[in-house]
Design an enzyme around this catalytic site. Structure first.
Site, short mmCIF file in Angstrom:
data_model
loop_
_atom_site.label_atom_id
_atom_site.label_comp_id
_atom_site.label_asym_id
_atom_site.label_seq_id
_atom_site.Cartn_x
_atom_site.Cartn_y
_atom_site.Cartn_z
N SER A 14 -34.73 46.66 -29.87
CA SER A 14 -35.78 46.92 -30.87
C SER A 14 -37.19 46.84 -30.27
O SER A 14 -38.01 47.73 -30.51
CB SER A 14 -35.67 45.89 -31.99
N GLY A 15 -37.47 45.80 -29.51
CA GLY A 15 -38.82 45.60 -28.98
C GLY A 15 -39.17 46.62 -27.90
O GLY A 15 -40.25 47.21 -27.92
N GLU A 35 -31.75 51.02 -19.80
CA GLU A 35 -30.86 50.21 -20.64
C GLU A 35 -29.49 50.20 -19.97
O GLU A 35 -28.91 51.26 -19.71
CB GLU A 35 -30.79 50.79 -22.06
N CYS A 43 -29.59 44.05 -32.00
CA CYS A 43 -29.67 44.31 -33.44
C CYS A 43 -28.70 45.41 -33.86
O CYS A 43 -27.93 45.26 -34.79
CB CYS A 43 -31.11 44.68 -33.82
N CYS A 48 -27.56 42.44 -36.05
CA CYS A 48 -27.93 42.62 -37.46
C CYS A 48 -27.15 43.74 -38.17
O CYS A 48 -26.66 43.54 -39.28
CB CYS A 48 -29.41 42.95 -37.58
N LYS A 51 -23.27 43.22 -38.31
CA LYS A 51 -23.10 42.00 -39.12
C LYS A 51 -23.30 42.31 -40.60
O LYS A 51 -22.49 41.94 -41.45
CB LYS A 51 -24.11 40.95 -38.63
N TYR A 99 -31.41 56.28 -31.50
CA TYR A 99 -32.37 55.54 -30.66
C TYR A 99 -32.69 56.34 -29.39
O TYR A 99 -33.84 56.43 -28.97
CB TYR A 99 -31.79 54.17 -30.27
N GLY A 176 -23.86 25.66 -36.34
CA GLY A 176 -24.37 25.56 -37.72
C GLY A 176 -25.64 26.36 -37.92
O GLY A 176 -26.38 26.13 -38.87
N TYR A 178 -27.79 30.34 -37.80
CA TYR A 178 -27.71 31.62 -38.52
C TYR A 178 -26.33 32.26 -38.32
O TYR A 178 -25.64 32.64 -39.26
CB TYR A 178 -28.67 32.64 -37.91
N GLU A 182 -23.39 32.64 -41.05
CA GLU A 182 -23.14 33.99 -41.58
C GLU A 182 -21.69 34.41 -41.34
O GLU A 182 -21.03 34.93 -42.25
CB GLU A 182 -24.09 34.99 -40.91
N ARG A 199 -22.04 20.05 -35.41
CA ARG A 199 -22.22 18.71 -34.84
C ARG A 199 -23.24 17.85 -35.58
O ARG A 199 -23.19 16.64 -35.52
CB ARG A 199 -22.62 18.83 -33.37
N GLY A 262 -25.66 29.13 -30.20
CA GLY A 262 -27.00 29.46 -29.73
C GLY A 262 -27.02 30.61 -28.74
O GLY A 262 -25.96 31.11 -28.31
N ALA A 341 -34.18 36.33 -43.78
CA ALA A 341 -33.01 36.12 -44.65
C ALA A 341 -31.81 35.74 -43.80
O ALA A 341 -31.63 36.27 -42.71
CB ALA A 341 -32.70 37.40 -45.42
N HIS A 435 -37.62 40.65 -66.87
CA HIS A 435 -36.53 40.01 -67.59
C HIS A 435 -35.43 40.99 -67.95
O HIS A 435 -35.73 42.12 -68.30
CB HIS A 435 -37.11 39.39 -68.88
N GLU A 440 -37.25 36.20 -61.91
CA GLU A 440 -38.28 35.80 -62.88
C GLU A 440 -38.52 34.28 -62.84
O GLU A 440 -39.58 33.80 -63.22
CB GLU A 440 -37.94 36.26 -64.29
#
Ligand code: NDP
Length: 454
Positions: A14-15, A35, A43, A48, A51, A99, A176, A178, A182, A199, A262, A341, A435, A440
């Site tokens: 992405s970057g 690449e 991603c 992302c 996933k 891409y 534990g 992201y 997920e 842990r 990680g 998110a 509503h 709301e």
């Protein structure tokens, strides 16, 4: 001195791709990009995008159960991983092609191979060729880390999940953060017997404590066997699966074990040591706010700098780099307010300070709504949503917004706009409720649930 290129980008995620496209397409720079695997990076290829498609796939059993509760004669059959995987592969190939095409159309020359640094302005390609560039951008991302003790155990990481031949009947997920949380929800939703070891005392360390507790409670209620304060003690192949004994004495055999313990920056073997560039403890490239390293011709963006490891952040950093270096507009991305998110089920949308972080800064009022959403309540489910605003008691500014609810990722995007504009609680209050919605609740919280005078 004449260089082969104005810019050489290492890494087509992405970057890197954003920086290359803006430098070449908008500012007319002569740009090359290398690449080594597939264009799109983590991603698109193993993060992302696949996933989120797995999140969608895993949500249907719950949807059908709700449909039944609403009066539909609906039945869900078996999930065919093979069908999903084939479609997923095709979609990732489509995105990879896009891409490639978009970068090429912007004028970027792409080398489908590994590249390493041979000097402050020199890049060595895998075939031995050497090219020179006035500027080099390292955008090589990150890679999963498995604790040393278990590195040879042949367990999966998030890199391998999308390449599984078949869905396991049972899985142990370690971690534990992201990714662990997920995937625990994804596998559980797909009907896989899911156990998660973390842990620490509560998953999603660093986020708002109340939100973390709420999410883990909902995950357990949804059937995930979550073991807190637990790590792997022993592990060995047994009965065609993997037998695991935990530090708390829990024992079971799983069809698969996934380590989501990680990630670390991808700098190994890049040639940075030889250039004398000192790396951070985990291999990250230290950069200033303009993403420039200690070697003036070398810049770095995205996960390889280990600032905030998120796709939109890498994109902003890459864009800001191109504006600064090729557009004559010194620009940097402010990492201060990042909406994000976590696609657990329920989803977690969050922006700004947690209650704990805000308290440490000064007096705050906490506004809270915890409720059973209309849709799931009607279906007879006990699921609860949580909405929380952290408000500065002195300025009335909303410092943090945390939402645990279906589609909270969509809601937090707009809450992010409000917080970026410096919205106060009074601004939220004078905004009319939409509503009936869950969102709301964000504009109808009258009195603080609690206040911290500090
Ligand atoms: P995280 O750093 O978020 O989590 C790693 C987890 O593994 C933590 O719970 C950590 O525990 C645990 N852990 C670390 N080392 C060990 C060990 N030796 N033994 C047992 N447990 C261990 O990393 P992730 O891989 O989950 O995600 C990496 C990054 O990717 C995220 O920070 C995020 O920036 C990005 N991401 C974003 C997503 C999104 O936007 N939705 C989705 C997925 C990833 P402890 O807390 O105790 O350190």
């Amino acid at each position: 001195m004449a260089f082969d290129y104005d810019l050489f980008v290492i890494g087509g995620g992405s970057g890197g791709v954003r920086a290359a496209r803006i430098a070449a397409g908008e500012y007319g720079a002569k740009v090359a990009l290398a690449e080594e695997y597939r264009m799109g990076g983590t991603c698109v290829i193993r993060g992302c995008v696949p996933k989120k498609l797995m999140v969608f796939a895993s949500s249907f059993p719950g949807e059908v159960a709700d449909a039944q509760a609403y009066g539909w004669e609906a039945q869900i059959g078996a999930f065919d991983w093979g069908v999903f995987r084939e479609k997923l592969d095709a979609e990732l190939t489509r995105l990879e092609g896009a891409y490639h095409r978009n970068a090429t159309a912007a004028g970027v020359e792409i080398f489908d191979c590994r590249a390493t640094l041979a000097g402050p302005h020199e890049v060595r390609l895998a075939d031995g060729r050497e090219v020179s560039a006035k500027h080099i951008l390292i955008a090589t991302g990150g890679t999963p880390v498995v604790p040393e003790k278990w590195r040879e155990a042949g367990c999966m990481t998030s890199n391998e999940v999308f390449l599984m031949d078949r869905l396991p009947g049972s899985i142990l997920i370690v971690g534990g953060g992201y990714i662990a949380s997920e995937f625990a929800c994804i596998f559980n939703g797909l009907g896989v017997k899911t156990t998660q070891y973390y842990r620490g005392a509560q998953i999603l360390r660093g986020f708002d404590e109340e939100a973390r507790g709420h999410i883990s409670g909902e995950m357990c209620a949804n059937g995930i066997d979550l073991h807190l304060g637990t790590d792997i003690l022993e592990m060995e192949p047994r009965d065609g699966g993997t037998w695991v004994k935990s530090t708390t004495g829990h024992e079971a055999t799983y069809d698969a074990v996934l380590f989501a313990t990680g990630r670390k920056p991808n700098t190994e073997g890049l040639g940075l040591d030889a250039l004398g560039l000192e790396l951070g403890a985990n291999g990250a490239i230290p950069v200033d706010r303009y993403s420039q390293s200690a070697i003036p011709s070398i810049y770095a963006v995205g996960d390889v700098t280990d600032r905030a490891n998120l796709t939109p952040v890498a994109i902003r950093e890459g864009h800001a780099f191109a504006d600064t270096v090729f557009g004559g507009k010194p620009t940097f991305f402010d990492h201060g307010l990042i909406p994000t998110a976590i696609f657990t089920q329920p989803e977690f949308g969050t922006v700004g300070l947690s209650e704990e972080a805000a308290r440490a800064q000064g007096p705050v009022d906490i506004y809270l709504a915890s409720f059973r959403p209309m849709r799931s309540l009607f279906a007879g489910r006990d699921a609860r949503a949580l909405m929380k605003l952290i408000v500065c008691a002195e300025s009335d500014r909303v410092l943090g917004c945390h939402i645990v609810a279906d589609h909270s990722g969509e809601m937090i995007q707009l809450a992010g706009v409000a917080l970026a504009m410096g919205a106060t609680k009074a601004d939220f209050d004078r905004t009319l409720a939409v509503h009936p919605t869950m969102a709301e609740e964000l504009v109808t919280m009258r009195a603080p649930a609690r206040s911290h005078a500090n």
